[in-house]
Design a protein around this motif. Structure first.
Motif, PDB file in Angstrom:
ATOM      1  N   PHE A  81      -5.604   1.223   1.490  1.00 15.33           N
ATOM      2  CA  PHE A  81      -4.414   0.483   1.896  1.00 15.33           C
ATOM      3  C   PHE A  81      -4.736  -0.445   3.055  1.00 15.33           C
ATOM      4  N   VAL A  99       0.644  -1.157  -5.435  1.00 17.47           N
ATOM      5  CA  VAL A  99      -0.198   0.033  -5.598  1.00 17.47           C
ATOM      6  C   VAL A  99      -0.991  -0.036  -6.906  1.00 17.47           C
ATOM      7  N   ALA A 134      -4.083  -3.199  -2.361  1.00 22.32           N
ATOM      8  CA  ALA A 134      -2.823  -2.605  -1.915  1.00 22.32           C
ATOM      9  C   ALA A 134      -2.520  -3.126  -0.517  1.00 22.32           C
ATOM     10  N   PRO A 185       5.269  -0.461   6.410  1.00 21.35           N
ATOM     11  CA  PRO A 185       5.669   0.280   5.202  1.00 21.35           C
ATOM     12  C   PRO A 185       6.997   1.001   5.385  1.00 21.35           C
ATOM     13  N   LYS A 219       5.922   5.795   1.021  1.00 21.38           N
ATOM     14  CA  LYS A 219       4.821   6.658   1.449  1.00 21.38           C
ATOM     15  C   LYS A 219       4.202   7.386   0.260  1.00 21.38           C
ATOM     16  N   ALA A 253       1.980   4.971  -1.545  1.00 21.65           N
ATOM     17  CA  ALA A 253       0.734   4.717  -0.821  1.00 21.65           C
ATOM     18  C   ALA A 253      -0.230   5.883  -0.984  1.00 21.65           C
ATOM     19  N   ARG A 272      -1.803   5.818  -4.390  1.00 20.82           N
ATOM     20  CA  ARG A 272      -2.929   4.878  -4.427  1.00 20.82           C
ATOM     21  C   ARG A 272      -4.220   5.583  -4.007  1.00 20.82           C
TER      22      ARG A 272
END
Length: 714
Positions: free
Chosen positions: A228, A471, A476, A487, A498, A501, A504
């Motif tokens: 990320f 994602v 990302a 975020p 969250k 993320a 991912r």
């Protein structure tokens, strides 16, 4: 008088004869042929990008026969330009011609392939106007020219067409069409010669893979590049960046690298490429501190050199006679210019531990980029530099990291044919969510990567929908250079963002393996449904006032699928957009299963789904294998060992190649990598029979415990 007419007629016929050119053919790799006409220019897309064919991958793909009738490919020289014509059959659809944002089907289009900002229309002016197209009949064509190309993609009917439609009376015939059927792709190259390449299939994905491998194969990002990333506000200080990183850690949001925007430099627009000592008083200490936290830095810049820059005086002799924002434009085709500009980046940033760059404004618009009347000291034309500047900036910046045996992954505003292997993702200032997905689809026909970045949103719903798409994309990223968005900036969807993320991060073994296949096999990690076997968009005759038999372009345009795509070998992703609670999804032939639950979704049919706000619809094909890792805050280090959960969907026997290497260096180029084969089958008793090939001795092995999970119940 009669004699004079005969002489003129003979002269014209002779002129036509002279214009027709013999095409010199050469097979250059399995399933790939080069055609040469006239005197091709020595500077072209492949020389600018430095692309080298990945011959091992091309050999593994195997040979194939020439996919067209050579005699039907025509070349002529006229008025200092080269004219190329390639045949089309009546039912063919065309894809490609660069990074388009609103259309997937390109048959019937008239385009000028010209590097530029995307201005809201698919007219050829775009960030990556790659002169490569793919046919639904399973072949591809690439024009290797660094010029502005005019393309008539089956849009004009020649007088001597073999399959010309019948002329009709518009007054009385309701089947009359203003855009009649055309049986050729015609391309005008403003040069007295050109080379082009024909890529065999037999399937469209095979042609795309050959093109990508011919250009070196796709980039293999470092593992951290698939984590990320957050780009911070323009004028952030080093202390504010450190505080932002701490906030991510405190809130439990993953973060692998932070992007610094223009304020890190002492001056920008034009740039000095030097740290601002007020905002960043100790650059070396700051970079080291961030690396110790497991976070890398990516620096924004554009390549236009401020008169206040320390390198300006030495660079000036190797710059154009026009400026951009009063900044000098380095002639990057000259070693002297490259040594000065990239030498500054190396000394002042890369040697400190900076991990990558975001290269802005190497695309357009015309009103601020150098005009076509500009001269460059190398003698290359302004047009050629416009078409290749993004390639040059990617190529030579990437070399800085290759020399350190350190992979990079960055952002760029422009690319072109030949740039497939360069480790950069394209982005822009446009912000239409639906069109971002169409661009992601079209990137698979253009040998580039595209990110549908998130910046800010009007509502929490829109923010979550955008983050869900991010994602399932090559990068990302939140780009908060202007908004300062985090975020968690929309509290009502903070937990869902969250969760996405963290998903991912869990999927990193899958994403990393799919990018490895892009590199070694040429298969785009994110690609159009049109490249998926078993995908058929049934054409319906919807426009009763149009003769669809004579005009397959209209027929096809009305059925293009531009809002769902394949992600890796097994996943079908169907993004949701703000304000929508349901959508249709076209499932290719074969059984498909819900990614989250494993439940059967459909088989070769159109389904309507209402996933709720928390989920983006994702489906897995029968026999699909998805390797999942832990939800880490940072990508694994080369010395880390991770546990793996291998998820299996459906009942069909499945196979998957799981890639492994150190995740950061270029040692894989020396063979220091492995593909471990995963095999899963479901027995008559419903139990899984599974296996993973052993790690090769002396090869990287970052896996610890492995468990298997059947997602689909009997």
């Amino acid at each position: 008088m009669y004699r004079r007419i005969l002489i003129c007629t003979a002269f014209l016929l002779t002129g036509l004869f002279v214009q027709a050119q013999e095409i010199k053919w050469e097979q250059v790799a399995p399933g790939i042929w080069k055609g040469s006409v006239g005197k091709p220019e020595s500077y072209n897309l492949l020389t600018a990008s430095g692309a080298n064919p990945a011959m091992d991958g091309l050999k593994r793909l195997g040979d194939a026969g020439f996919p067209l009738v050579k005699e039907e490919i025509v070349a002529k020289l006229n008025d200092g330009k080269t004219y190329l014509r390639f045949p089309l059959s009546k039912k063919e659809q065309l894809y490609g011609f660069g990074l388009n944002f609103q259309t997937v089907h390109q048959r019937g289009k008239i385009l000028e392939l010209h590097v530029d900002h995307y201005g809201g229309k698919d007219n050829g002016r775009t960030h990556a106007p790659t002169p490569f197209y793919v046919s639904s009949d399973g072949y591809g064509i690439f024009i290797n020219s660094a010029r502005y190309l005019k393309v008539y993609a089956g849009s004009a009917v020649r007088r001597d067409s073999k399959a010309a439609p019948e002329a009709k009376d518009r007054n009385t015939d309701k089947t009359w069409s203003s855009r009649p059927y055309s049986d050729a792709v015609e391309i005008l190259v403003p040069a007295e010669g050109v080379e082009f390449y024909v890529f065999a299939g037999p399937k469209p994905l095979d042609a795309v893979s050959r093109y990508n491998l011919f250009n070196g194969g796709g980039p293999l990002p470092p593992r951290w590049g698939l984590g990320f990333t957050q780009r911070v506000k323009t004028l952030y200080t080093s202390a504010e960046v450190e505080n932002e990183a701490k906030a991510f850690a405190d809130k439990g949001f993953p973060l692998d690298y932070i992007g610094l925007e223009p304020g890190w430099q002492s001056k920008a627009y034009p740039c000095t490429f030097e740290w601002d000592k007020g905002r960043y008083p100790d650059p070396a200490g700051f970079v080291k501190s961030m690396l110790n936290k497991g976070i890398r830095l990516n620096l924004w810049t554009n390549p236009y050199v401020s008169p206040a820059a320390s390198i300006y005086k030495d660079l000036k002799p190797y710059t154009a006679d026009h400026t951009v924002w009063l900044g000098a434009v380095a002639d990057l085709t000259m070693p002297e210019a490259r040594n000065i500009l990239f030498g500054q980046l190396k000394k002042d940033q890369v040697d400190l531990g900076v991990s990558g760059y975001k290269f802005d404004e190497v695309d357009g618009y015309d009103h601020y980029l150098w005009p076509d009347v500009t001269t460059f000291p190398s003698g290359k034309s302004a047009e050629q530099l416009r078409q290749t500047y993004g390639l040059l900036i990617q190529r030579y910046s990437a070399e800085l990291f290759h020399q350190r045996n350190q992979r990079t992954y960055g952002l760029v505003r422009a690319s072109n044919g030949g740039g497939t292997a360069l480790p950069y993702v394209i982005y822009n200032d446009y912000y239409n969510h639906e069109d971002f997905i169409t661009a992601l689809i079209n990137s698979s026909f253009s040998g580039v990567l595209w990110t549908p970045e998130a910046r800010a949103s009007k509502t929490g719903e829109e923010w979550l929908r955008r983050m869900q798409s991010v994602v399932f994309s090559p990068m990302a990223m939140i780009n908060a250079w202007s908004s300062g968005t985090k975020p968690w900036s929309y509290p009502e969807v903070e937990q869902q963002v969250k969760d996405m993320a963290l998903l991912r991060m869990q999927m990193m073994p899958y994403w990393y393996s799919e990018f490895a296949k892009y590199h070694f096999q040429g298969i785009p990690p994110f690609r159009a449904m049109n490249l998926e076997e078993g995908f058929l968009s049934e054409v319906q005759k919807e426009l009763k006032s149009t003769n669809l038999e004579d005009n397959p372009y209209v027929e096809a345009v009305n059925k293009e699928v531009k809002d769902q795509y394949m992600a890796g070998a097994y996943l079908l992703v169907a993004p949701m957009f703000a304000g929508k609670t349901s959508r249709t999804v076209i499932l290719p032939r074969g059984k498909w299963f819900d990614f989250y639950t494993g439940k059967f979704a459909g088989d070769g049919e159109v389904i309507t789904v209402s996933p709720g706000l928390d989920r983006i619809p994702v489906y897995v094909k029968d026999g699909g294998i998805i390797p999942m890792g832990p939800a880490l805050m940072h990508a694994p280090k080369p010395t880390d060992k991770i546990n793996l959960e291998i998820r299996y969907y459906g009942s069909k026997p499945g196979k998957y190649l799981l890639y492994d290497d150190d995740g950061e260096s270029f040692n894989y180029e020396k063979g220091d990598f492995s593909f471990r084969e995963i095999n899963i089958a479901k027995g008559a008793d419903g139990r899984l029979k599974s296996s993973v090939s052993k790690a090769e001795k002396g090869k990287p092995n970052t896996l610890d415990q492995i468990v298997f999970k059947a997602m689909t119940s009997n």
